[in-house]
Write an enzyme that holds these catalytic residues in place. Structure first.
Site, mmCIF file in Angstrom:
data_model
loop_
_atom_site.group_PDB
_atom_site.id
_atom_site.type_symbol
_atom_site.label_atom_id
_atom_site.label_comp_id
_atom_site.label_asym_id
_atom_site.label_seq_id
_atom_site.Cartn_x
_atom_site.Cartn_y
_atom_site.Cartn_z
ATOM 1 N N LEU A 82 -2.789 16.417 19.906
ATOM 2 C CA LEU A 82 -3.087 16.450 21.337
ATOM 3 C C LEU A 82 -1.789 16.634 22.125
ATOM 4 O O LEU A 82 -0.752 16.069 21.768
ATOM 5 C CB LEU A 82 -3.764 15.153 21.792
ATOM 6 C CG LEU A 82 -5.220 14.938 21.393
ATOM 7 C CD1 LEU A 82 -5.641 13.521 21.756
ATOM 8 C CD2 LEU A 82 -6.128 15.944 22.077
ATOM 9 N N LYS A 108 -7.241 5.800 23.573
ATOM 10 C CA LYS A 108 -6.447 6.390 22.491
ATOM 11 C C LYS A 108 -5.967 5.263 21.582
ATOM 12 O O LYS A 108 -4.981 4.591 21.865
ATOM 13 C CB LYS A 108 -5.266 7.171 23.051
ATOM 14 C CG LYS A 108 -4.486 7.943 21.998
ATOM 15 C CD LYS A 108 -3.376 8.760 22.634
ATOM 16 C CE LYS A 108 -2.663 9.590 21.578
ATOM 17 N NZ LYS A 108 -1.980 8.747 20.577
ATOM 18 N N GLU A 166 -10.621 7.344 13.934
ATOM 19 C CA GLU A 166 -9.332 6.662 13.816
ATOM 20 C C GLU A 166 -9.505 5.399 12.986
ATOM 21 O O GLU A 166 -10.400 4.583 13.245
ATOM 22 C CB GLU A 166 -8.811 6.295 15.205
ATOM 23 C CG GLU A 166 -7.315 6.213 15.311
ATOM 24 C CD GLU A 166 -6.641 7.574 15.402
ATOM 25 O OE1 GLU A 166 -5.413 7.627 15.242
ATOM 26 O OE2 GLU A 166 -7.339 8.591 15.622
ATOM 27 N N CYS A 419 18.163 -30.142 16.582
ATOM 28 C CA CYS A 419 19.379 -30.858 16.969
ATOM 29 C C CYS A 419 19.028 -32.331 17.143
ATOM 30 O O CYS A 419 18.092 -32.678 17.866
ATOM 31 C CB CYS A 419 19.936 -30.278 18.261
ATOM 32 S SG CYS A 419 21.265 -31.253 18.991
#
Length: 705
Positions: A82, A108, A166, A419
Site C-alpha cells: 500500500l 491497519k 492479517e 536501598c
C-alpha cells in the site's frame, strides 16, 4: 553532495537491505518511521529523474521475497503493498486523484499479511506475501490457528477463492508471551508484528500452535466472477462463511468523514485489543477499483494513513539506576535523543536487573524503544545485527547511587534490590514527597515532581527545606523563596544533564514563572495554601501518603472505615488487621513492621502536631456500625472504560462516600457497572451475568436523586 544517480543507488541498496531483514529475518534494523522516510526520499527523487528508475528499485516491487526455509507458493492473484499518507494534505491529494466520494475505512493491523486458498470451500494452502507473486508455504502452521476455518460454511462458495488478511497477536497475548520469555531467560520479541511473523514461520507447527495467533480478513485475491459490487458487501459475505472479519470497518461519504474516522482511532488506538499503526482507506466500488488499477507495487484505489510512530530505533548510551519511594532500585536507559509519539525521548525504563539480562541489551547497542500513548518509554530489545564489538554488559551496582547504602533484596526470593537507608536516602525522600502530592494520594496541586525535587535538595548554605516528609505541613515562605531545582525530563522525571554531565539547575520560586504568569510569592502562596487544605483529606488518603509497602487506596479505605483512626489501626494486632476486607496477613505484617520504626512514629506525631486530621470524626470504633449510609449503602459497584466527566479516583470516591464498595471485578453480586467508552472484558462479563450496566450520566442522576 552526491548526484541524484548516486543517492538513488544508495537508497535502493539501503531499503532493499532493510526489506530483507524485515520480511525474511523478522529483524528491524531501523524503525518504521526511518524506513518510510527513506522510501519517501526515493519516490521524490525518482519522480524528478524517472530515467534513473531501475528494476530492483523498491518502488517497483512489493516488499519481500520467499524464504528458502519454506516451499514457494505462487499466488493466483498478486498481493500488493500500500502507498502511505502521513498527513491530511497527502490524504486529500490521494482522494482528489481517485475522484470518488464513497470510501471504506478499516484499521491497519500491525501484523503479517497472509493469503488463504480455498478449493470447494476447503483450505488447501496458506502463504505469506513474499514478493507479491510468490510467498512461503505456511499451511501446516496456519491450520493451528483456531480462528481460521478448515472448511467454509454456507452456500454459494466458489470453486476457488483466495482470502487475504492479517495474522497478529492481541496486545494481552503479546505481553503474556514476552513475560513468559523473560521469565525463562529468553529475549522478548521487539513488537507484536515480529512476534506474529516469528511465531507463524516456525519449522515445527507445534510451536505455532502453542502461541495464540489471531487473524482478521481484509480482502480477497482470486475469485472469478465475484457476485458483488462493493468491497463492503464482501465483508458480510466472508463473515457468513465463518471467516474472522472486523466489526470496525465503515463506509463513509467524503474525505471529511474519513478524517473523523482517522482522528477517532488515533485517540483510541490503545483501547483496542490489537495494535494498529494507521487506517486503510479504500474506494468501495469494485468497478471504480478496476478503472483505477495499480502501480508497479500498489493499488491506486487504496492508501494507508500512517499514525506518528510509537516505536523507533536509537542508541543505548548508558544504563543507570534510580531509587523509588520504597527503596526499589530500577535500572533505566539513557538513549540518544529521539522523537517518538510526539515527544523527544532521552530515557527509558528497564524494570530490574533480571529484565536487562533477559532483554539481552548491551550498553552501546542500537535498541528498539517504544512509547505508546502516555506510557513511560520502554526498551524492547537490541538490534543484534548492528553490533560492532564495542558494546559492554550492564553490571548492577552494589550500593545506592544516591546515598551509598547497600542494595539488597527486601526478602528472600525478592527479584528487586532495595536501598536500606529508607529514612535518609535523598532519592527515596524525593519520591515519597512527590507521591504525597499526587492526585491519587493527598492531591496537592502545586506539589508535583519538580516541586518535590526542589524541596528536598539543599539550598546553599542551608539544608533542604524538607529533610523528611514530617516537615511538609510546617513549611514557611522563608524556606521556599531561595529554592532552585533541576531541569527534568517531562516523561521520566529524571534530571537532564548539561554539557559537563552535571544536572541542569534553574531557579524555582526565585524567578517569575512565565508559563503560568505567576510571580514567585504567588507560586509559593499557592503551594502553602494547597498543603494547608490537604490537612483535612480523608483518613484513607493520609494512610496511603505514609508510603507503607503494600498499602494502596483499596486497603487504606478498608482500614480507615473499619478502625476510624491512625491510632486504632496501629494499635490493632496482626490478626485483627488481617480480618479486615482487602487486607490479609502480608499487608497486616507490613503495617506492624512499619510502625515499629522510630522515625515512622515521629512522622505521624509531626503531622498530628501540624494539624493533620488522623481520624474520621464521629467514628464509633471497630466492631460498631460505622456505615455512612448513603444511597448505595451495602452495594458493590464496578467502573470500566474511559470516563468523560470523572477521573477514576473521583468516581470511586463518590461510590465509597455514598456507602458502596468500589469493586475491581464483576461478579453476580455486583449491583451495577458504570461503563465509559471502549469498555472491555468487564462490560462483556456484566452482560453475560445479566448485571445492569449504566452510563456516567445515569450515575450522576442516581446521585442527584
Amino acid at each position: 553532495m552526491p548526484s541524484p544517480a548516486e543517492r538513488i543507488a544508495y537508497l535502493v541498496d539501503e531499503i532493499n537491505r532493510h526489506r530483507r531483514a524485515y520480511y525474511q529475518e523478522n529483524t528491524l534494523l531501523i524503525s518504521d518511521a526511518e524506513y518510510d522516510k527513506l522510501m519517501k526520499e526515493l519516490e521524490l527523487l525518482e519522480a524528478k529523474h524517472p530515467e534513473l528508475i531501475t528494476g530492483d528499485s523498491p518502488t517497483q516491487s512489493v516488499g519481500g521475497s520467499a524464504n528458502e526455509t519454506f516451499a514457494p507458493v505462487e499466488h493466483l492473484e498478486r498481493m500488493w503493498s500500500l502507498d502511505n499518507a502521513f498527513d491530511d494534505e497527502e490524504l486529500t491529494a490521494w482522494a482528489n486523484r481517485v475522484g470518488t466520494a464513497r470510501f471504506l475505512c478499516e484499521l491497519k493491523i500491525d501484523g503479517l499479511a497472509i493469503n488463504l486458498r480455498y478449493q470447494n470451500g476447503v483450505l488447501v494452502s496458506a502463504a505469506t506475501r513474499g514478493d507479491g507473486a510468490v510467498g512461503e508455504d505456511v499451511t501446516n502452521n496456519v491450520r493451528t490457528i483456531k480462528q481460521i476455518p478448515q472448511k467454509l460454511k454456507g452456500k454459494d462458495i466458489p470453486a476457488v477463492v483466495e482470502i487475504r488478511g492479517e495474522i497478529f497477536f492481541a496486545v494481552a497475548d503479546f505481553d503474556q508471551l514476552n513475560a513468559g520469555l523473560v521469565a525463562s531467560g529468553k529475549a522478548p520479541f521487539a513488537n507484536p508484528r515480529n512476534s506474529a511473523s516469528g511465531s507463524l514461520r516456525q519449522k515445527d507447527p507445534a510451536v505455532t500452535a502453542s502461541r495464540p495467533l489471531q487473524m482478521l480478513v481484509h480482502g480477497i485475491g482470486a475469485w472469478p466472477d465475484a457476485p458483488f459490487n462493493y468491497q463492503s458487501e464482501l465483508y458480510e459475505l466472508l463473515k457468513g462463511w465463518g471467516l474472522p472479519t472486523s466489526s470496525r470497518y465503515k463506509v463513509l461519504e467524503g474525505i471529511h468523514e474519513v478524517a473523523g474516522y482517522i482522528a477517532n482511532f488515533k485517540e483510541h488506538r490503545h483501547d483496542l485489543e490489537h495494535e494498529i499503526d494507521g487506517v486503510v482507506i479504500k474506494v468501495d466500488s469494485l468497478a471504480e477499483q478496476r478503472t483505477l488499477g495499480f502501480t508497479a507495487r500498489a493499488p491506486r484505489w487504496a492508501i494507508a494513513y500512517k499514525y506518528p510512530p510509537e516505536q523507533v530505533n536509537t542508541k543505548l548510551l548508558d544504563i543507570r539506576v534510580s531509587i523509588g519511594r520504597t527503596g526499589r532500585a530500577t535500572p533505566y536507559a539513557v538513549v540518544e535523543p529521539v522523537k517518538v509519539a510526539g515527544s523527544t525521548i532521552e530515557f527509558a525504563t528497564l524494570h530490574n536487573q533480571d529484565v536487562v539480562k533477559a532483554k539481552g541489551v548491551l550498553i552501546g547497542d542500537t535498541v528498539v524503544i517504544r512509547k505508546a500513548g502516555d506510557v513511560i518509554p520502554e526498551i524492547l530489545g537490541p538490534v543484534v545485527d548492528l553490533r560492532d564489538g564495542s558494546e559492554k554488559a550492564f553490571v548492577m551496582p552494589k550500593n545506592c547511587p544516591d546515598c551509598g547504602a547497600k542494595l539488597a533484596p527486601a526478602a528472600e526470593g525478592d527479584v528487586d534490590l532495595r536501598c536500606s537507608n529508607n529514612e535518609n536516602c535523598p532519592a527515596q525522600l524525593r519520591e515519597r514527597v512527590a507521591y504525597i502530592g499526587s492526585r491519587s494520594v493527598l492531591d496537592i496541586e502545586a506539589l508535583g515532581y519538580v516541586a518535590a525535587v526542589a524541596l528536598t535538595q539543599p539550598v546553599e548554605p542551608k539544608q533542604a527545606p524538607l529533610r523528611s516528609e514530617a516537615d511538609l505541613f510546617t513549611l514557611t515562605m522563608d524556606q521556599l523563596l531561595p529554592i532552585k531545582t533541576y531541569v527534568l525530563d517531562p516523561d521520566t522525571g529524571i534530571p537532564k544533564l548539561d554539557d559537563d554531565g552535571k544536572p541542569k539547575i534553574v531557579a524555582f520560586f526565585s524567578k517569575q514563572d512565565k508559563q503560568n504568569g505567576l510571580v514567585p510569592a504567588e507560586v509559593a502562596i499557592k503551594l502553602l495554601k494547597n498543603i494547608e487544605e490537604a490537612k483535612t483529606r480523608p483518613l484513607w488518603r493520609i494512610l496511603v501518603a505514609l508510603s507503607i509497602r503494600h498499602v494502596g487506596p483499596v486497603a487504606a479505605r478498608s482500614l480507615a472505615n473499619h478502625f476510624g483512626s491512625i491510632d486504632r489501626i496501629f494499635a490493632a494486632s496482626e490478626d485483627e488487621l488481617s480480618e479486615v476486607d482487602g487486607v490479609g496477613p502480608i499487608l497486616a505484617k507490613s503495617l506492624k513492621d512499619w510502625i515499629q520504626i522510630d522515625w515512622h512514629k515521629n512522622l505521624i506525631e509531626s503531622w498530628r502536631k501540624a494539624g493533620v486530621l488522623l481520624e474520621i470524626p464521629d467514628h464509633q470504633g471497630p466492631g460498631s456500625n460505622n456505615s455512612t449510609g448513603g444511597i448505595f449503602a451495602g452495594l458493590s459497584i464496578v467502573v470500566t472504560g474511559t470516563l468523560q466527566n470523572y477521573t477514576r479516583e473521583q468516581i470511586e470516591e463518590l461510590i465509597i462516600t455514598n456507602g458502596a464498595k468500589a469493586a475491581s471485578s464483576v461478579s453476580k453480586n455486583t449491583a451495577f457497572v458504570i461503563a465509559g467508552t471502549n469498555a472491555g472484558s468487564k462490560l462483556a462479563k456484566a452482560e453475560s451475568l445479566g448485571v445492569p450496566v449504566i452510563s456516567e450520566d445515569d450515575f450522576a442522576k442516581k446521585l442527584a436523586n
